[in-house]
Every structure is written in C-alpha cells, then in structure tokens.
Design a protein around this motif. Structure first.
Motif, mmCIF file in Angstrom:
data_model
loop_
_atom_site.group_PDB
_atom_site.id
_atom_site.type_symbol
_atom_site.label_atom_id
_atom_site.label_comp_id
_atom_site.label_asym_id
_atom_site.label_seq_id
_atom_site.Cartn_x
_atom_site.Cartn_y
_atom_site.Cartn_z
ATOM 1 N N UNK A 484 0.849 -1.176 0.000
ATOM 2 C CA UNK A 484 0.000 0.000 0.000
ATOM 3 C C UNK A 484 0.883 1.223 0.000
ATOM 4 N N UNK A 485 0.312 2.236 -0.528
ATOM 5 C CA UNK A 485 1.068 3.462 -0.668
ATOM 6 C C UNK A 485 1.485 3.989 0.687
ATOM 7 N N UNK A 486 0.562 3.923 1.612
ATOM 8 C CA UNK A 486 0.848 4.552 2.899
ATOM 9 C C UNK A 486 1.973 3.806 3.605
ATOM 10 N N UNK A 487 1.999 2.520 3.427
ATOM 11 C CA UNK A 487 3.085 1.771 4.055
ATOM 12 C C UNK A 487 4.422 2.176 3.464
ATOM 13 N N UNK A 489 5.141 4.968 2.088
ATOM 14 C CA UNK A 489 5.490 6.309 2.562
ATOM 15 C C UNK A 489 6.035 6.225 3.977
ATOM 16 N N UNK A 490 5.353 5.449 4.795
ATOM 17 C CA UNK A 490 5.797 5.342 6.182
ATOM 18 C C UNK A 490 7.176 4.713 6.265
ATOM 19 N N UNK A 491 7.401 3.762 5.425
ATOM 20 C CA UNK A 491 8.716 3.134 5.391
ATOM 21 C C UNK A 491 9.803 4.155 5.142
ATOM 22 N N UNK A 541 8.546 5.629 -3.604
ATOM 23 C CA UNK A 541 7.162 5.979 -3.314
ATOM 24 C C UNK A 541 6.446 6.279 -4.613
ATOM 25 N N UNK A 542 7.176 6.979 -5.450
ATOM 26 C CA UNK A 542 6.554 7.346 -6.697
ATOM 27 C C UNK A 542 6.265 6.124 -7.553
ATOM 28 N N UNK A 545 3.257 4.495 -6.381
ATOM 29 C CA UNK A 545 2.143 5.320 -6.811
ATOM 30 C C UNK A 545 1.803 5.029 -8.270
#
Lengths: 859, 220
Positions: A484-487, A489-491, A541-542, A545
C-alpha cells in the motif's frame, strides 16, 4: 487422484519414452546395434541411392536434441501432474514429489534398459542446470534485506560450512578409527573431502521448501542467503581438499595448507568480484539498448551465464560470481530497461529457473535407480546422516549465540530451530560426489550413495516435516500483504527518521552507513549505470504510486467493460439496497468487499475508494463467484477485443519491433477506448431507445440534476430499498421490450454519423468506421442481441474522470476530461461541469487550514 | 568536585531507570549533547538544525520538532518546548533503544505502541490526535521534495491517494456525506501492522565512545 495422476504419467511417459528408448538402448547397449543402425541409415541416403527417397527416418540425426527436448517435456509434464492437485503439494513439498517421480521414471528406464542410461552428470548439472537457478536467486534477491543481514549470512555460510565440513569429516574418521565402518579404504583427507561436499545446504532444495512455508523475512533471508553463499564456499572447499587428496598425505606441509586457505579466500572473493564486474557490465550495456529493445533481455542472460563461465575458467567460484552478478545488476537493469523487457526478463528467468529446478529433482530421482552406484555400508551412511544433523544444529546454535551478542534484533530460539532443521542437502552435493575421482578414491560409490541418501532424507523427510514444524513452533510467518502506498510512505519516513536520530546522537550505525552508501550510489553509480531518464523516476514511493495508478486504470477498464454488460446496469439499484440491508453483517465478514462496494456511493463522497465496485446481482453465497467470473469475463473481453480493431488493419510482422500496444500509451489508450464505448452506449441508450415505462416511475432525469448536488441521490436510493426484486423483473422486461422492438435503431446510433461526434474518436480508425461497433457491445450482441442498457444507465453517468483522481496528476490531466466534457450531451455536460466545479471547490477547501467538521459546501 | 560527581551519578542512575540506557550509553549521549549544545545546559532547535549530517534529510524539520514535543517525554503533557535539557534529550532517544534480548509478548506490544505513538506524533503536528490530510500532505511533500523529478502536484496526489487508502481500509462503508477527518491513532496502528515496528525502529547506541575511538585519544 494422485495415483491416477501417476498412472497417467506412466502411460504418457511410456509412450513418449519407449519410442526413443528403443533407439537409445540400441545405441548404448553395444556397438553392434549402433553399427547396424548406422549402416542402415547410410543405406537410406548414402551413396547407393537408387531412387529419391520421399521420407526417411533419421533418428540418429536428431537423437541428442530430441532426447533433451523429450526429457524436458517429460519433467514438465510430471510437474504439471504433481501440481494439479494442491492437496498433495500442501503436505508433501513439490521437490519431494519430483524426486519420487524421478524414481518411477528411473524404474521405467531400468526396466527397459536393464541399466541406467540417464543420470545427472556433473557437467550437465553445473553447466546447464544450475546457473539459471542461481541467477534467478540473485536477480530476485531482496537486496536491502540481504545486505543488512550480510554479516550474519557470511558467518553462517563461511564459518558454518567449514565447521560442518570439518566436524563431519573428522567425526566420521574417528568412527572409522573406532571400527564403526567395517573394512573400507578411506583416509582422513578423503573423509574431509566427503565432509566438504556434504556440508553445504543446497539453495535449490531450500528455496523449493521454504517458498511454500512463508516464514518471516529475516529467517528466510538467513537460510536462503546462507544456502546460496555456502554453495560457493563448499565448491571451493571441495576443490582445496580434492587437491590435497591428489597430492597425497605425505606431500602436505604447512605451506600447502596456507596456500589452500589463501586460495579459499581468493576463489571466494574473486568470484564475487567477478560477478560484481559482470553485473556492472550488464547495467552499462542496458543503458544503451534503446534501439534494440527486443533483444535487450537477452543481455542479462548471456552476460550472467558468461560471468559464470568466466569465473569457472579462472577457477574462481562460479556460483558466487553469478549470484553477485544478479544482485548487482537487478536495480539498474530494472530501471534502465523498458518495462516490457523487465517483465520478459522476470518471466524468462522464472521459466528457466523453475524448469531446471524441476529437471534437477527429477534427475536426482532417476539417478537413484542404478545398481552400480549402490554400495551399502550401514555405519557410514547412518553416521553421516546423524552427524550432518547434529553438527548443523550445534553450528547454528553456537554461531547464533555469538551473533546475538552483536545483533540489534536477536535471532529467536524458534528461528534457530528452523534454521538448523532447514539444512537441506541437494543436487550440488550430488554433483560434487559424482565428480570425485574414482581412481584416487576407492569408495567413490559409497560416497555417492551416501550423498543420495542424505539428499533424499533431507529433501523428502525434512521437507515434509518442515511445514508441520513451522506450524507447531508457531514461527513468525510473513504476512502476504499487498503493498500500500501509505506503508511505503511510512517506510520512507521511517528510514529517514532512523538516519536522523543516528546523526543527532552522533552514532555511526547501519543506517548511517546505508545513507552514505545511498548518497554515493546516487551520485556516482547511478550516474554511470543508469539512463538519465530512468534516474529521474526512480523514487520508490513514486513508483508504487505509479503502479497503483496502473492498477487503477486497469481495474477501471475492467469495470467499464463490466458496466457495459447488461446485468450490471440492471442491478445497480440492487447493490445499494443489498448493501444497506446487509451492511453490518458484511462489514464483519468481508470487509474488503464492503470496501469495494462503498465505492458506489463514493461517486459523490469526498473520499473515494480507488477500487471499482463489484457487481452484486446474486445472493451473498455467490457473490464472490460472480465477481471472479466477471473478472475473468472482462479480462477475456479485453484481450479479445480491445486491440483487435487496431491490430487488424495495422498488422505487420517485424522481428525487431513490437509496434502494437506501445507501453506508455497502453493505459491511456485503454482508457480512451473504454470511455468512448461507454459514452456511445450511454448515448445509444438515451437517444435510440426510450425505455417505455420506467421514467414515469422513477424520475431519473430529475435525479440526474439532483445527484450533482449530492444529497438527494442517496435518499431516492434508499427509498427503493424495499423492492429490489421488483426492480429486477422490471428491468428485465424493459430491456426485453427494447430488444424486440427497437434493436435496429439502436445499432444505427453506434455509427459516428448518426450519433454525436465524439472528439475522442480517433481519426485513424475512420476507414473502418461504419463497421465499428464497440467490441464488447458487439460481443454482447452476438450473445443475446439485447444490448439496450436499461434505465439505470441513464441514472448513472458514465464514469467521469474524477473517479480516477489518483490518475489525475500523472497523465490524464486536462486532456481526457476535456474530451468528455465536449463529447457529452448538454445535460451531462452540465452535470459534469457541476461536478467539476464541486471538485474544484473541494480542492480549494483542502488548501485552507484543516477543517475538522465537514466542509460547509453543498456536500 | 566529588559532590558534583556523585550528584551527576545519581542523576544518571535516575535516567538509566527511566530510559533503560546503560551508564556508558548515557555518558556517551551526554557528551554528544554537550557537543551539540556547545556546552550549554539546553539545546535549541537551531543547535539541531546545524548538524551537518542532517542537512540532506528531507524530514529534518519533523524530526527536530519531535525532540521538542512534550508528548514524546512520556508524560501526559501536551505542547512544545523551546529548549530541552539533557533529560528530555535522552527521553526522546530512548524511543529508539533496541529491545532487550528477552522480551515478553506484552512488553513487545507496549514497545510497539510507544514507537508507533512517536511516529504518529511526528505527523500530528497540532496535537489533536488526528493526522489530517493537510498534515499528511506536508510530510509527503517534504519527503519527496528531494527527488527533483516529482513535483508538488504529484506529491500532493500521492498524499491524497495514501489518505484514500487509509479511509477505505478503515471506514469501508462511508456515507456520501461523511468527511474523513484524518488518521486516528487506532487507524494508524491498523495500517502499519505489517511494518514490524518493534523489530525495526531502533538504532545501535554504542557503549564505547566513538569520538574517542576515532581520534585515538583518551578522554580525561
């Protein structure tokens, strides 16, 4: 079921095999047969031709490649049969089954030949079967995980392997001295040699078993990394001891031993370095393959193989070389090459690796059925088995005990148990055993048979018991989560945070080093090894995405196709009702489906689920099934029709280009095409057909206007909630009526002339235009000739681009939005404009400081 | 001299009990603290901002802010400090202490919560217990600001998409009128389940003073 499967294989195999075997037996059994055969064939097309032969049977002409191909086919078929039944493979690992399959095949050959004509020769194994397996392992290695655990892996691989080799060899020698073996001629050095070949954990076997178990990633990388690296180590050790044995006991002095140790390190690290160099070479090469995209994946394989052979030529560790080649190049080639090429590489790699893995196991089984190699010595064999298990356990626990003193996250006790139990031996050990020099080592066959027994025991017995053991010990498993994207990002946040804290606290730790390496890498290595264009879009991240966007677009297309189908439109109201009714239950039972469903209302809500909704026309039991079949259907439709029209009249053959479906445009094009067909179907429904009675019942037109304002829609929908069945039947009758009465005019409206000009319509398709029916509609027409989208189609707008908000900044941006707006009839235009306005307002809302209550707009 | 020595020893002892660091680690951190603050009693934001190694860190601001956030001091207070003393400094650092060799499941869970809370606080700049879209966007934008190819727009879109994900996983059946206010701590926990926070969020605090090791000089 399984028995039945084997019977099939038996039959199939015998048909396939016995035919060529006749030929082979004749060849291998003795010269007379061969001679007679060859003279015969010479007779066939030799000098003494009396007439022109129309067809001749030239078995010997094709024998070798034919047999190879047949073997591959048989092995693959065997795998297919084994994999056909998941009940069996969930209990017994595939590798064990393949070995058993090999037993059967071997038995058949034995029965036909009275001799084992096919065995796994070291040459075939090391040159043709092993490299691709190892290359695949290196190429798909999770680099970050590998390098952050590299220290521990190296310790296990180097010290652990040496420990195993030495302890097994010495203990066996001790037992020999104690008289446990009986009367065999094996000296200390030969015991050590045997110890070194039996010491290594085999990557092929380990991967085959652990892949099915899904242990946590640290444990996996430990076992996997160790098995990869210690293969290299064991080959090196083997060579050193082999040299010692050749030298003979008395000739070995301190200098030779030192040389041996030095050569060990030179061979191991030289091999790794060689792989590194070749990895960089591949990376640089793929930088400039812009114009030969079609063969660019080939470079990876050829150079990978060359790295193996070069290392072998220089007597460096070939396995380590190809591992590091794969590890080094993966990042750069993945970003340098075209997306298609990357996929090709991935798939080819898997095909090759999986294929040769299959072959290896099958041949391991076949090799067993040979009377000649079997020499039984109870003491030797059982003691070997005992020692490898005991010393493996001791080694793992001792090394982990030391490592845990230094590790931030200690390796747990349970993980250690699994690690020691995961010491599967495999084909490398067998290959090395066969390579032993029979003239110097009298008991070569004993060693081979012991090795085989060890391999069978570890692969079959430990392989089968591994899964229950993992369950029983409750080993931490890896969660198979979708990224997932949020993961992501959080990473990323996480990494930066750790680096920052290290910086602030003034420590030089792993994160610091990694950060420095990353900077160096970004600054220099990428600059040299990566295309400038690839360098830019490299952010992780990108890329996630981007991937999510692609997924969105694809599922959106599938959804568009699906919505085009009659059922979906008809039952759309049912979904809402259904959902309202069962909301609570489903929330608990199937949260993911609920998540999907919520999307329907998401059209109007602020936060929207990116996954399109599901067609739920049945009751809850069949819900999932329906979804799947519809998925399949829509994919099928997509494949069958979406590109056909274009392909049809542009088709041409080219060896070097894939002109059709250029990657960058693909999604865009799918998008445009579906939208166009959506629009057309919508229009056709609107203009061509006037659904007879529904309008009076449900004032849809008004709804459309209201829907723009958001709220009323929900009310009307909830007011329907009682009569979903009624809706079903009504829609049915409506569409039936349309179909019978007005199917022809409907078709007319598809034609661009009769319909409304659609700017999204591509001019290059015009020659075919009069015949152009949206593919999925054409299909539907053939099926039932009831294509009229029912009244629901008019309620629902075709999906507007704001459904794909994630896509917006990436590519679609203004263009497609505009085309939609222009294409639509004024009513829709109005609605869409309203929606857009709304969206804009909403966006502006977001720009303001956070509004904790819902925004005060018309939402 | 002796009195101050014992006094600092007792202070250290207290800190050790609170944070779980060893005496050597605390002494090391003290040294670092004094180095950063220029031998002052307290550290200000500027001190941390001046660390050269941090210059490249895209989320520098958030991390520095975390040191001055009262919520990270393991007390129930809320708000920001202007300057922090050594105790606060160590307290923040203790969030990154590696776990002991043997930890029970409960301890692990507590640790995980604490670490998550730290991360959450970093995002939730206004202390209202919710990461709003605006707050989240800010972090993502800064995170991506370094890779030049990704513009402002894309960063926003990513933040939005991530937010959508959270919304859709946590509130699957949202009414159309609902407004997803932001990520609460529970949601945050839910989303980051897969990250194995407790086994990853820590750094190595050496027992030995690295600065002296590098110089080869012994400290007095």
């Amino acid at each position: 079921m399984r028995l039945c499967g084997f019977v099939h294989v038996w039959l199939l195999g015998s048909v396939l095999l016995l035919l060529p075997l006749r030929g082979v037996t004749q060849v291998k059994d003795g010269h007379p047969g061969y001679h007679s055969n060859s003279t015969e064939s010479q007779h066939g097309h030799g000098s003494s031709i009396t007439e022109v032969p129309i067809v001749t049977f030239k078995w010997h002409h094709v024998e070798k490649p034919y047999l190879i191909a047949l073997w591959i086919l048989v092995a693959f078929l065997g795998k297919m049969v084994i994999e056909a039944n998941h009940h069996v493979t969930s209990i017994i690992p595939e590798s064990a089954l393949l070995i058993c399959f090999g037993f059967i095949l071997g038995g058949m050959i034995w029965g036909a030949d009275k001799k084992q004509t096919f065995t796994l020769t070291p040459e075939v194994f090391f040159f043709y079967l092993l490299p691709q397996v190892i290359l695949d392992a290196g190429y798909t290695m999770p680099n970050k995980l590998f390098f952050s655990n590299l220290g521990a892996i190296m310790i296990y691989a180097i010290i652990g392997t040496c420990w195993n080799a030495a302890s097994v060899g010495l203990s066996l020698w001790g037992c020999h001295m104690g008289g446990a073996m009986g009367n065999i001629e094996v000296g200390l050095l030969q015991y050590l040699l045997f110890g070194s070949l039996i010491a290594a954990v085999d990557p092929v076997a380990v991967i085959a078993v652990f892949e099915q178990v899904h242990v946590n990633e640290v444990l996996f990388i430990m076992v996997f990394g160790e098995s990869l690296l210690n293969d290299g180590v064991t080959v090196v050790l083997f060579n050193v001891f082999d040299a010692f044995v050749s030298l003979g006991g008395p000739a070995i002095n301190a200098a030779e031993i030192v040389k041996g140790i030095v050569s060990f390190f030179v061979v191991a690290f030289g091999g790794s370095l060689m792989g590194f160099v070749f990895g960089l070479l591949i990376s640089i090469l793929t930088r400039c393959t812009k114009n030969i995209k079609i063969i660019e994946p080939g470079f990876v394989f050829v150079l990978g193989y060359l790295s193996y052979l070069t290392a072998e030529m220089l007597s460096l560790s070939a396995i380590l070389s190809i591992v590091f080649c794969g590890i080094c190049c993966q990042k750069y080639i993945n970003s340098n090459m075209d997306e298609n090429s990357v996929n090709t590489v991935r798939y080819c790699m898997k095909v090759l690796a999986n294929g040769s893995e299959t072959m290896i196991f099958v041949f391991l089984g076949i090799s067993a059925i040979d009377k000649e190699i079997w020499v039984w010595n109870t003491g030797f064999i059982l003691l070997t088995l005992l020692f490898i298990i005991v010393y493996r356990i001791i080694g793992v626990f001792f090394l982990t005990w030391i490592l845990n003193k230094f590790r931030l996250v200690p390796i747990e006790f349970i993980d250690q148990v699994i690690m020691s139990y995961g010491g599967l031996r495999g084909a490398v050990a067998y290959g090395l055993a066969v390579m032993l020099d029979g003239s110097k080592i009298k008991e070569k066959n004993l060693m081979i048979s012991t090795t085989l027994i060890v391999v069978y025991f570890t692969v079959i017995f430990q392989g089968i018991t591994m899964k229950p053991l993992v369950m029983w010990l409750k080993v931490k498993r890896a969660q198979a989560t979708e990224i997932t994207l949020i993961e992501k990002v959080q990473n990323k946040v996480f990494d930066h945070m750790l680096i920052a804290i290290e910086d602030i606290s003034g420590q030089i730790g792993h994160n610091y080093m990694r950060d420095k390496w990353k900077h160096f890498e970004e600054k220099w290595m990428s600059w040299v090894l990566m295309k400038p264009s690839a360098r830019k879009s490299r952010d992780h991240v990108f890329s996630v995405f981007h991937q999510l966007n692609l997924k969105d677009a694809l599922s959106y297309v599938a959804e568009g196709e699906r919505r085009g189908s009659l059922e979906f439109i008809r039952n759309e109201s049912a979904i809402v009702n259904f959902k309202k009714k069962f909301e609570e239950d489903y929330d608990v039972v199937m949260p993911d489906i609920m998540a999907d469903m919520s999307d329907d209302r998401g059209d109007m809500s602020d936060i929207r689920n990116p996954v399109p909704s599901v067609s739920l026309e049945m009751h809850e039991q069949t819900m999932k099934g329906v979804r799947e079949t519809e998925d399949v259907n829509s994919h099928h439709l997509l494949h069958q029709h979406l590109y056909k029209s274009r392909k049809q009249h542009r088709h041409r053959y080219s060896r070097s280009h894939f002109n059709i479906n250029e990657d960058e445009n693909e999604v865009q094009e799918i998008f445009q095409r579906t939208m166009r067909s959506r629009l057309e179907s919508f229009k056709s429904a609107k203009m061509g057909v006037a659904p007879p009675k529904t309008i009076s019942k449900h004032p849809k037109k008004d709804q459309q206007q209201k829907m723009a304002n958001g709220k009323p829609m929900d009310k009307t929908k909830s007011s329907h909630s009682g009569d979903e069945d009624f809706e079903f039947s009504e829609a049915d009758s409506a569409s039936g009526f349309e179909a019978s009465g007005q199917s022809f005019p409907m078709r007319v409206t598809y034609r661009p002339g009769a319909g409304i000009e659609n700017p999204a319509f591509m001019p290059d398709m015009d020659p075919m235009a009069p015949l152009q029916i949206p593919p999925w509609l054409a299909e539907a027409e053939l099926d039932s000739s009831t294509v009229a989208p029912s009244q629901r189609a008019q309620v629902r707008l075709p999906w507007t681009p704001n459904n794909l908000r994630r896509l917006a900044p990436l590519r679609i941006s203004t263009r497609s939005t505009d085309s939609f707006m222009m294409a639509d009839t004024p009513a829709i235009l109005q609605v869409q404009q309203q929606q857009q306005r709304r969206r804009r307002e909403r966006d502006e809302d977001f720009d303001l400081p956070p509004p904790p209550p819902p925004p005060p707009t018309d939402m | 001299m002796g009195a101050s020595q014992t006094r600092s020893e007792s202070v250290y002892q207290e800190l050790m009990d609170k944070t779980g660091f060893s005496l050597e680690q605390i002494k090391n951190l003290k040294k670092r603290f004094l180095h950063l603050s220029g031998n002052e009693e307290t550290i200000s934001r500027e001190n941390l901002d001046a660390i050269p190694a941090l210059a490249n860190n895209p989320i520098r601001k958030q991390i520095i802010e975390a040191f001055f956030d009262k919520r990270n001091q393991r007390s129930s207070e809320v708000g920001h400090l202007e300057e922090i003393g050594f105790e606060q400094f160590v307290m923040v650092m203790s969030h990154f202490r590696p776990p002991a060799l043997r930890t029970s499941v409960e301890e692990r869970e507590v640790m995980r919560k604490e670490k998550l809370q730290f991360l959450f606080n970093m995002h939730d700049t206004d202390n209202d217990g919710v990461i709003t879209l605006v707050e989240y966007r800010k972090v993502v934008e800064e995170l991506l600001s370094k890779s030049g190819a990704i513009g402002h727009e894309a960063a926003r879109a990513i933040a939005d998409a991530a937010m959508l994900e959270v919304a859709s996983t946590n509130v699957p059946d949202m009414a159309p009128d609902d407004f997803y206010e932001g990520i609460t701590f529970e949601h945050f926990e839910q989303i980051l389940k897969g990250l194995e926070m407790e086994s990853r969020m820590h750094i190595r605090f050496l027992d030995v003073d690295t600065s002296t090791m590098r110089c080869g000089k012994s400290t007095s």
